[in-house]
Motif scaffolding. Structure first.
Motif, PDB file in Angstrom:
ATOM      1  N   VAL A 273      -3.144 -38.075  15.931  1.00 26.38           N
ATOM      2  CA  VAL A 273      -3.544 -36.880  15.187  1.00 26.38           C
ATOM      3  C   VAL A 273      -2.357 -35.923  15.153  1.00 26.38           C
ATOM      4  O   VAL A 273      -1.796 -35.592  16.192  1.00 26.38           O
ATOM      5  N   ILE A 274      -1.988 -35.504  13.946  1.00 29.23           N
ATOM      6  CA  ILE A 274      -0.911 -34.533  13.760  1.00 29.23           C
ATOM      7  C   ILE A 274      -1.528 -33.310  13.109  1.00 29.23           C
ATOM      8  O   ILE A 274      -2.185 -33.424  12.075  1.00 29.23           O
ATOM      9  N   GLU A 275      -1.339 -32.140  13.723  1.00 34.13           N
ATOM     10  CA  GLU A 275      -1.901 -30.926  13.146  1.00 34.13           C
ATOM     11  C   GLU A 275      -1.001 -29.740  13.433  1.00 34.13           C
ATOM     12  O   GLU A 275      -0.164 -29.781  14.322  1.00 34.13           O
ATOM     13  N   ARG A 276      -1.210 -28.705  12.649  1.00 30.41           N
ATOM     14  CA  ARG A 276      -0.472 -27.462  12.878  1.00 30.41           C
ATOM     15  C   ARG A 276      -0.983 -26.845  14.174  1.00 30.41           C
ATOM     16  O   ARG A 276      -2.188 -26.811  14.408  1.00 30.41           O
ATOM     17  N   PRO A 277      -0.088 -26.350  15.024  1.00 29.67           N
ATOM     18  CA  PRO A 277      -0.561 -25.679  16.236  1.00 29.67           C
ATOM     19  C   PRO A 277      -1.211 -24.347  15.869  1.00 29.67           C
ATOM     20  O   PRO A 277      -0.931 -23.770  14.819  1.00 29.67           O
ATOM     21  N   VAL A 278      -2.081 -23.877  16.719  1.00 28.94           N
ATOM     22  CA  VAL A 278      -2.728 -22.585  16.505  1.00 28.94           C
ATOM     23  C   VAL A 278      -1.696 -21.496  16.806  1.00 28.94           C
ATOM     24  O   VAL A 278      -1.081 -21.499  17.869  1.00 28.94           O
ATOM     25  N   SER A 279      -1.505 -20.595  15.861  1.00 32.15           N
ATOM     26  CA  SER A 279      -0.525 -19.523  16.063  1.00 32.15           C
ATOM     27  C   SER A 279      -1.070 -18.502  17.063  1.00 32.15           C
ATOM     28  O   SER A 279      -2.277 -18.392  17.269  1.00 32.15           O
ATOM     29  N   ARG A 280      -0.177 -17.756  17.654  1.00 32.54           N
ATOM     30  CA  ARG A 280      -0.585 -16.718  18.610  1.00 32.54           C
ATOM     31  C   ARG A 280      -1.468 -15.693  17.921  1.00 32.54           C
ATOM     32  O   ARG A 280      -2.414 -15.178  18.503  1.00 32.54           O
ATOM     33  N   LYS A 281      -1.160 -15.396  16.658  1.00 33.51           N
ATOM     34  CA  LYS A 281      -1.935 -14.412  15.901  1.00 33.51           C
ATOM     35  C   LYS A 281      -3.374 -14.895  15.705  1.00 33.51           C
ATOM     36  O   LYS A 281      -4.327 -14.146  15.929  1.00 33.51           O
ATOM     37  N   VAL A 282      -3.532 -16.155  15.302  1.00 38.29           N
ATOM     38  CA  VAL A 282      -4.868 -16.718  15.095  1.00 38.29           C
ATOM     39  C   VAL A 282      -5.622 -16.784  16.423  1.00 38.29           C
ATOM     40  O   VAL A 282      -6.805 -16.463  16.492  1.00 38.29           O
ATOM     41  N   LEU A 283      -4.937 -17.192  17.475  1.00 41.16           N
ATOM     42  CA  LEU A 283      -5.553 -17.275  18.794  1.00 41.16           C
ATOM     43  C   LEU A 283      -5.998 -15.885  19.274  1.00 41.16           C
ATOM     44  O   LEU A 283      -7.119 -15.716  19.759  1.00 41.16           O
ATOM     45  N   ALA A 284      -5.136 -14.887  19.102  1.00 45.41           N
ATOM     46  CA  ALA A 284      -5.480 -13.522  19.510  1.00 45.41           C
ATOM     47  C   ALA A 284      -6.684 -13.010  18.726  1.00 45.41           C
ATOM     48  O   ALA A 284      -7.571 -12.363  19.289  1.00 45.41           O
TER      49      ALA A 284
END
Length: 88
Positions: free
Chosen positions: A43-54
């Motif tokens: 599985v290849i996916e975009r990592p969750v950005s800090r902004k989205v996580l926050a």
């Protein structure tokens, strides 16, 4: 599987992501991706950005705050209703 494609893995273990997938998922050269094994698949996916996580944590905190406030109101109502009950 719809849109299935076959690609060769290079000698260094590299595979090029097809352009239409990079465009659809907004992945550009130099971007980071997360790669993991899941049920025998890669599985290849975009990592969750800090902004989205926050933002997710902020929404969760708001939900918990609303629940805490609601439970406090319920507790006060119960205390008022049970004010004349014996203390066990």
């Amino acid at each position: 599987m719809a849109g299935e494609e076959t690609h060769k893995v290079g000698e260094r273990g590299q595979v090029t992501l097809p352009k239409h997938l990079r465009e659809a998922l907004d992945i550009d050269g130099g971007d980071e991706v997360t790669i993991r094994e899941e049920d025998g698949k890669i599985v290849i996916e975009r990592p969750v950005s800090r902004k989205v996580l926050a933002e997710g944590y902020r929404r969760r905190a708001e939900q918990y705050g609303a629940i805490t406030e609601e439970m406090g109101d319920t507790s006060r109502e119960a205390n008022a209703y049970l004010a004349g009950s014996p203390d066990w």
